[in-house]
Scaffold this active site. Sequence first.
Site, PDB file in Angstrom:
ATOM      1  N   GLU A 277       0.841  -1.211   0.000  1.00  0.00           N
ATOM      2  CA  GLU A 277       0.000   0.000   0.000  1.00  0.00           C
ATOM      3  C   GLU A 277       0.869   1.252   0.000  1.00  0.00           C
ATOM      4  O   GLU A 277       0.545   2.245  -0.644  1.00  0.00           O
ATOM      5  CB  GLU A 277      -0.937   0.018   1.220  1.00  0.00           C
ATOM      6  CG  GLU A 277      -1.920  -1.135   1.270  1.00  0.00           C
ATOM      7  CD  GLU A 277      -2.776  -1.259   0.022  1.00  0.00           C
ATOM      8  OE1 GLU A 277      -3.205  -0.223  -0.516  1.00  0.00           O
ATOM      9  OE2 GLU A 277      -3.003  -2.395  -0.424  1.00  0.00           O
ATOM     10  N   TRP A 280       1.854   1.709  -3.479  1.00  0.00           N
ATOM     11  CA  TRP A 280       0.778   2.357  -4.264  1.00  0.00           C
ATOM     12  C   TRP A 280       0.866   3.871  -4.087  1.00  0.00           C
ATOM     13  O   TRP A 280       0.679   4.656  -5.023  1.00  0.00           O
ATOM     14  CB  TRP A 280      -0.609   1.909  -3.788  1.00  0.00           C
ATOM     15  CG  TRP A 280      -1.155   0.711  -4.490  1.00  0.00           C
ATOM     16  CD1 TRP A 280      -1.273  -0.550  -3.970  1.00  0.00           C
ATOM     17  CD2 TRP A 280      -1.689   0.648  -5.826  1.00  0.00           C
ATOM     18  NE1 TRP A 280      -1.835  -1.383  -4.917  1.00  0.00           N
ATOM     19  CE2 TRP A 280      -2.101  -0.672  -6.058  1.00  0.00           C
ATOM     20  CE3 TRP A 280      -1.842   1.590  -6.855  1.00  0.00           C
ATOM     21  CZ2 TRP A 280      -2.670  -1.083  -7.262  1.00  0.00           C
ATOM     22  CZ3 TRP A 280      -2.418   1.179  -8.065  1.00  0.00           C
ATOM     23  CH2 TRP A 280      -2.813  -0.149  -8.258  1.00  0.00           C
ATOM     24  N   TRP A 309     -21.193  12.066 -19.549  1.00  0.00           N
ATOM     25  CA  TRP A 309     -21.592  12.076 -18.134  1.00  0.00           C
ATOM     26  C   TRP A 309     -22.957  12.738 -17.961  1.00  0.00           C
ATOM     27  O   TRP A 309     -23.351  13.604 -18.741  1.00  0.00           O
ATOM     28  CB  TRP A 309     -20.562  12.837 -17.291  1.00  0.00           C
ATOM     29  CG  TRP A 309     -19.175  12.271 -17.355  1.00  0.00           C
ATOM     30  CD1 TRP A 309     -18.089  12.877 -17.911  1.00  0.00           C
ATOM     31  CD2 TRP A 309     -18.725  11.009 -16.870  1.00  0.00           C
ATOM     32  NE1 TRP A 309     -16.985  12.066 -17.798  1.00  0.00           N
ATOM     33  CE2 TRP A 309     -17.346  10.910 -17.170  1.00  0.00           C
ATOM     34  CE3 TRP A 309     -19.351   9.935 -16.229  1.00  0.00           C
ATOM     35  CZ2 TRP A 309     -16.587   9.795 -16.838  1.00  0.00           C
ATOM     36  CZ3 TRP A 309     -18.597   8.821 -15.902  1.00  0.00           C
ATOM     37  CH2 TRP A 309     -17.235   8.755 -16.195  1.00  0.00           C
ATOM     38  N   ASN A 344     -10.765   2.181   2.925  1.00  0.00           N
ATOM     39  CA  ASN A 344     -10.377   2.054   1.522  1.00  0.00           C
ATOM     40  C   ASN A 344     -11.392   1.265   0.681  1.00  0.00           C
ATOM     41  O   ASN A 344     -11.741   1.677  -0.425  1.00  0.00           O
ATOM     42  CB  ASN A 344      -9.001   1.403   1.417  1.00  0.00           C
ATOM     43  CG  ASN A 344      -8.558   1.267  -0.029  1.00  0.00           C
ATOM     44  OD1 ASN A 344      -8.493   2.250  -0.757  1.00  0.00           O
ATOM     45  ND2 ASN A 344      -8.291   0.045  -0.467  1.00  0.00           N
ATOM     46  N   TRP A 362     -16.502  11.505 -12.652  1.00  0.00           N
ATOM     47  CA  TRP A 362     -15.647  11.157 -11.504  1.00  0.00           C
ATOM     48  C   TRP A 362     -15.008  12.380 -10.872  1.00  0.00           C
ATOM     49  O   TRP A 362     -14.697  12.402  -9.691  1.00  0.00           O
ATOM     50  CB  TRP A 362     -14.566  10.148 -11.920  1.00  0.00           C
ATOM     51  CG  TRP A 362     -13.678  10.596 -13.056  1.00  0.00           C
ATOM     52  CD1 TRP A 362     -13.933  10.449 -14.388  1.00  0.00           C
ATOM     53  CD2 TRP A 362     -12.405  11.262 -12.957  1.00  0.00           C
ATOM     54  NE1 TRP A 362     -12.902  10.993 -15.127  1.00  0.00           N
ATOM     55  CE2 TRP A 362     -11.947  11.487 -14.279  1.00  0.00           C
ATOM     56  CE3 TRP A 362     -11.602  11.669 -11.902  1.00  0.00           C
ATOM     57  CZ2 TRP A 362     -10.732  12.115 -14.559  1.00  0.00           C
ATOM     58  CZ3 TRP A 362     -10.394  12.300 -12.173  1.00  0.00           C
ATOM     59  CH2 TRP A 362      -9.976  12.523 -13.496  1.00  0.00           C
ATOM     60  N   TRP A 385      -9.756   7.685  -7.751  1.00  0.00           N
ATOM     61  CA  TRP A 385     -10.944   7.984  -8.565  1.00  0.00           C
ATOM     62  C   TRP A 385     -10.768   7.506 -10.000  1.00  0.00           C
ATOM     63  O   TRP A 385     -11.693   6.949 -10.597  1.00  0.00           O
ATOM     64  CB  TRP A 385     -11.270   9.484  -8.519  1.00  0.00           C
ATOM     65  CG  TRP A 385     -12.120   9.772  -7.322  1.00  0.00           C
ATOM     66  CD1 TRP A 385     -11.689  10.190  -6.099  1.00  0.00           C
ATOM     67  CD2 TRP A 385     -13.540   9.579  -7.217  1.00  0.00           C
ATOM     68  NE1 TRP A 385     -12.758  10.276  -5.240  1.00  0.00           N
ATOM     69  CE2 TRP A 385     -13.902   9.918  -5.893  1.00  0.00           C
ATOM     70  CE3 TRP A 385     -14.525   9.158  -8.100  1.00  0.00           C
ATOM     71  CZ2 TRP A 385     -15.220   9.838  -5.437  1.00  0.00           C
ATOM     72  CZ3 TRP A 385     -15.842   9.083  -7.658  1.00  0.00           C
ATOM     73  CH2 TRP A 385     -16.184   9.416  -6.339  1.00  0.00           C
TER      74      TRP A 385
HETATM   75  P1  FAD Z   1      -3.563   1.645   5.305  1.00  0.00           P
HETATM   76  O1  FAD Z   1      -4.352   0.537   4.721  1.00  0.00           O
HETATM   77  O2  FAD Z   1      -3.040   1.462   6.664  1.00  0.00           O
HETATM   78  O3  FAD Z   1      -2.362   1.957   4.289  1.00  0.00           O
HETATM   79  C1  FAD Z   1      -1.146   2.592   4.700  1.00  0.00           C
HETATM   80  C2  FAD Z   1      -0.885   3.836   3.881  1.00  0.00           C
HETATM   81  O4  FAD Z   1      -0.657   3.506   2.519  1.00  0.00           O
HETATM   82  C3  FAD Z   1      -2.040   4.819   3.866  1.00  0.00           C
HETATM   83  O5  FAD Z   1      -2.033   5.630   5.009  1.00  0.00           O
HETATM   84  C4  FAD Z   1      -1.791   5.588   2.576  1.00  0.00           C
HETATM   85  O6  FAD Z   1      -0.831   6.601   2.757  1.00  0.00           O
HETATM   86  C5  FAD Z   1      -1.198   4.521   1.677  1.00  0.00           C
HETATM   87  N1  FAD Z   1      -2.238   3.917   0.842  1.00  0.00           N
HETATM   88  C6  FAD Z   1      -3.061   2.895   1.167  1.00  0.00           C
HETATM   89  N2  FAD Z   1      -3.853   2.576   0.131  1.00  0.00           N
HETATM   90  C7  FAD Z   1      -3.531   3.406  -0.870  1.00  0.00           C
HETATM   91  C8  FAD Z   1      -4.000   3.563  -2.197  1.00  0.00           C
HETATM   92  N3  FAD Z   1      -4.936   2.783  -2.718  1.00  0.00           N
HETATM   93  N4  FAD Z   1      -3.459   4.551  -2.946  1.00  0.00           N
HETATM   94  C9  FAD Z   1      -2.486   5.342  -2.455  1.00  0.00           C
HETATM   95  N5  FAD Z   1      -2.003   5.250  -1.206  1.00  0.00           N
HETATM   96  C10 FAD Z   1      -2.521   4.277  -0.423  1.00  0.00           C
HETATM   97  N6  FAD Z   1      -5.546   8.044   0.237  1.00  0.00           N
HETATM   98  C11 FAD Z   1      -5.088   9.212   0.724  1.00  0.00           C
HETATM   99  O7  FAD Z   1      -4.110   9.219   1.477  1.00  0.00           O
HETATM  100  N7  FAD Z   1      -5.689  10.398   0.393  1.00  0.00           N
HETATM  101  C12 FAD Z   1      -6.773  10.456  -0.432  1.00  0.00           C
HETATM  102  O8  FAD Z   1      -7.279  11.554  -0.712  1.00  0.00           O
HETATM  103  C13 FAD Z   1      -7.285   9.230  -0.944  1.00  0.00           C
HETATM  104  N8  FAD Z   1      -8.391   9.216  -1.744  1.00  0.00           N
HETATM  105  C14 FAD Z   1      -8.838   8.022  -2.243  1.00  0.00           C
HETATM  106  C15 FAD Z   1      -9.956   8.019  -3.109  1.00  0.00           C
HETATM  107  C16 FAD Z   1     -10.435   6.829  -3.648  1.00  0.00           C
HETATM  108  C17 FAD Z   1     -11.613   6.839  -4.579  1.00  0.00           C
HETATM  109  C18 FAD Z   1      -9.790   5.608  -3.325  1.00  0.00           C
HETATM  110  C19 FAD Z   1     -10.295   4.315  -3.893  1.00  0.00           C
HETATM  111  C20 FAD Z   1      -8.700   5.600  -2.469  1.00  0.00           C
HETATM  112  C21 FAD Z   1      -8.207   6.791  -1.925  1.00  0.00           C
HETATM  113  N9  FAD Z   1      -7.088   6.810  -1.052  1.00  0.00           N
HETATM  114  C22 FAD Z   1      -6.628   8.017  -0.574  1.00  0.00           C
HETATM  115  C23 FAD Z   1      -6.336   5.574  -0.760  1.00  0.00           C
HETATM  116  C24 FAD Z   1      -6.770   4.803   0.501  1.00  0.00           C
HETATM  117  O9  FAD Z   1      -8.150   4.622   0.509  1.00  0.00           O
HETATM  118  C25 FAD Z   1      -6.350   5.495   1.796  1.00  0.00           C
HETATM  119  O10 FAD Z   1      -4.981   5.836   1.737  1.00  0.00           O
HETATM  120  C26 FAD Z   1      -6.553   4.588   3.005  1.00  0.00           C
HETATM  121  O11 FAD Z   1      -7.900   4.207   3.109  1.00  0.00           O
HETATM  122  C27 FAD Z   1      -6.121   5.321   4.252  1.00  0.00           C
HETATM  123  O12 FAD Z   1      -6.331   4.543   5.388  1.00  0.00           O
HETATM  124  P2  FAD Z   1      -5.120   3.948   6.233  1.00  0.00           P
HETATM  125  O13 FAD Z   1      -4.163   5.017   6.542  1.00  0.00           O
HETATM  126  O14 FAD Z   1      -5.720   3.204   7.368  1.00  0.00           O
HETATM  127  O15 FAD Z   1      -4.468   2.959   5.166  1.00  0.00           O
END
Ligand code: FAD
Length: 474
Positions: A277, A280, A309, A344, A362, A385
């Site tokens: 993650e 990512w 859209w 997420n 979107w 998105w």
């Molecule tokens: P954990 O599961 O603990 O992951 C650890 C860290 O990895 C996160 O804190 C984050 O920095 C990074 N991470 C995890 N998943 C992703 C991912 N898919 N893409 C990029 N980085 C990731 N994340 C944001 O930080 N800011 C946003 O504005 C954001 N918008 C999102 C919008 C959509 C439509 C989607 C599908 C995902 C988005 N995410 C965003 C990614 C992800 O959902 C969040 O980072 C995550 O839910 C944060 O929770 P956590 O810190 O407990 O994540």
Amino acid sequence: ATHLVWLRNDLRLNDNSALWAACRRREDRVIALFIATPEQWRRHNMSPRQADYIWRSLQLLQQGLAEKGIALHYHQCDDFNAAVSYLQQFCRERQVKALFYNYQYEFNERERDAAVERLLPQQGVTVQGFDDGVLLPPGSVRTGNQKMYKVFTPFSRACLKRLRDDLPPCLPAPEARADATADEPSTLTPFDYPRHSIDEQLFSPGEAAALRRLREFCRQQVADYPARRDYPAYESTSRLSVCLAVGTLSPRQCLHRLLREQPHALEAGPGSVWLNELIWRDFYRHLLVAFPALCKNQPFMAWTKQLAWQQRPEQFNAWCEGKTGFPIVDAAMRQMNATGWMHNRLRMITASFLVKDLQIDWRRGERYFMSVLIDGDLAANNGGWQWAASTGTDAVPYFRIFNPTTQGERFDKQGEFIRRWLPELAAVPDSAIHDPHGWAKKNHQRLDYPQPIVEHKAARQQTLAIFEAARKAS
Ligand code: FAD
């Protein structure tokens, strides 16, 4: 000589490349500066909760820096242009010899930094920028043809190899300055920006809280992460996203702490799923640099510009408010509206619903998320998105459309999460939680809950037709 550290989204003492470099020589005088740019933040749709988190973290950082003998100065102006002018003036007045900062990767931020790198040397200030908010510098992970990867899995593989070969170090906080002069830090006046108080139980501001949470997560939760991360009813993810977005924590600190608890995370051992993650996160940042159009409201795949859209203002509002009649979607939106954070899996479900069930652009969803999320981050939000909308690189294929009801059944079977946010469904039994109106009708009950605003099967067919028409037209 006077060194200036310009702090932006790196509000921490530990593992801060710019701060570390500015403090390298003991004889230099080091000062720090934060410039609030409310008009710019408005244009970027920064959420009032993120503003509050920044504000509080800044106060803690000012104390931390003061203990190191570094005064944190503060200024507020409108936007990035004004910030650059102020920086020139500040450097002149304080006879700054060298400026240090960590790069940001969004287009406007890069333009601002390019202006700084052009203008400041003209007044005798050397400027040093650092790749800091990433595991690996954007542009440094390339395919055999020296291009940026467009697909995540090979990118991730290449990153892991790089990290195994040469683990980026994690820098300590600088030592206290011996010759700390009596330079008074500025008073931090509140930003001229809406602020919405954050729930400190969920999101404690500042670096110390971020480090505590990181340690706790890596010790107690990361091993169970692969099995539990997809279920929003569990508190099974790190909730460190705001810390990483604002920079009270660095991704390298995450990596080093993870390796301490899970030494085989880089070799696909325990901990590797969470590490993925973080990769990512890097991937989306690297993409912004390689394809700046992503910062300018453009889809990654050109043919998706043709998508027809729909406007649907009422349905858009119902989605924003969590009143679509689809329990998992509504519970998710209400979680985000109430706390500034959404799980997420639910971000994927709600984004897919807006785009593939309501056929709404979107970019409207992206903006709404940004304006509410505490962890709003252009790269990750845009990436998420465009993934859900099938307009991005390595996105979900357009013909794979989430069914919001079965997604709910899979990831919140008994409705434990749904019940937390939809008290109006309290009387509905677990077995009917994903189809509450079906249950109400059969049992002659009245529910104070909206009817589904769309019929999923029909919407799915329309969406497929819209995508196919766009593809043919291009
Ligand atoms: P954990 O599961 O603990 O992951 C650890 C860290 O990895 C996160 O804190 C984050 O920095 C990074 N991470 C995890 N998943 C992703 C991912 N898919 N893409 C990029 N980085 C990731 N994340 C944001 O930080 N800011 C946003 O504005 C954001 N918008 C999102 C919008 C959509 C439509 C989607 C599908 C995902 C988005 N995410 C965003 C990614 C992800 O959902 C969040 O980072 C995550 O839910 C944060 O929770 P956590 O810190 O407990 O994540």
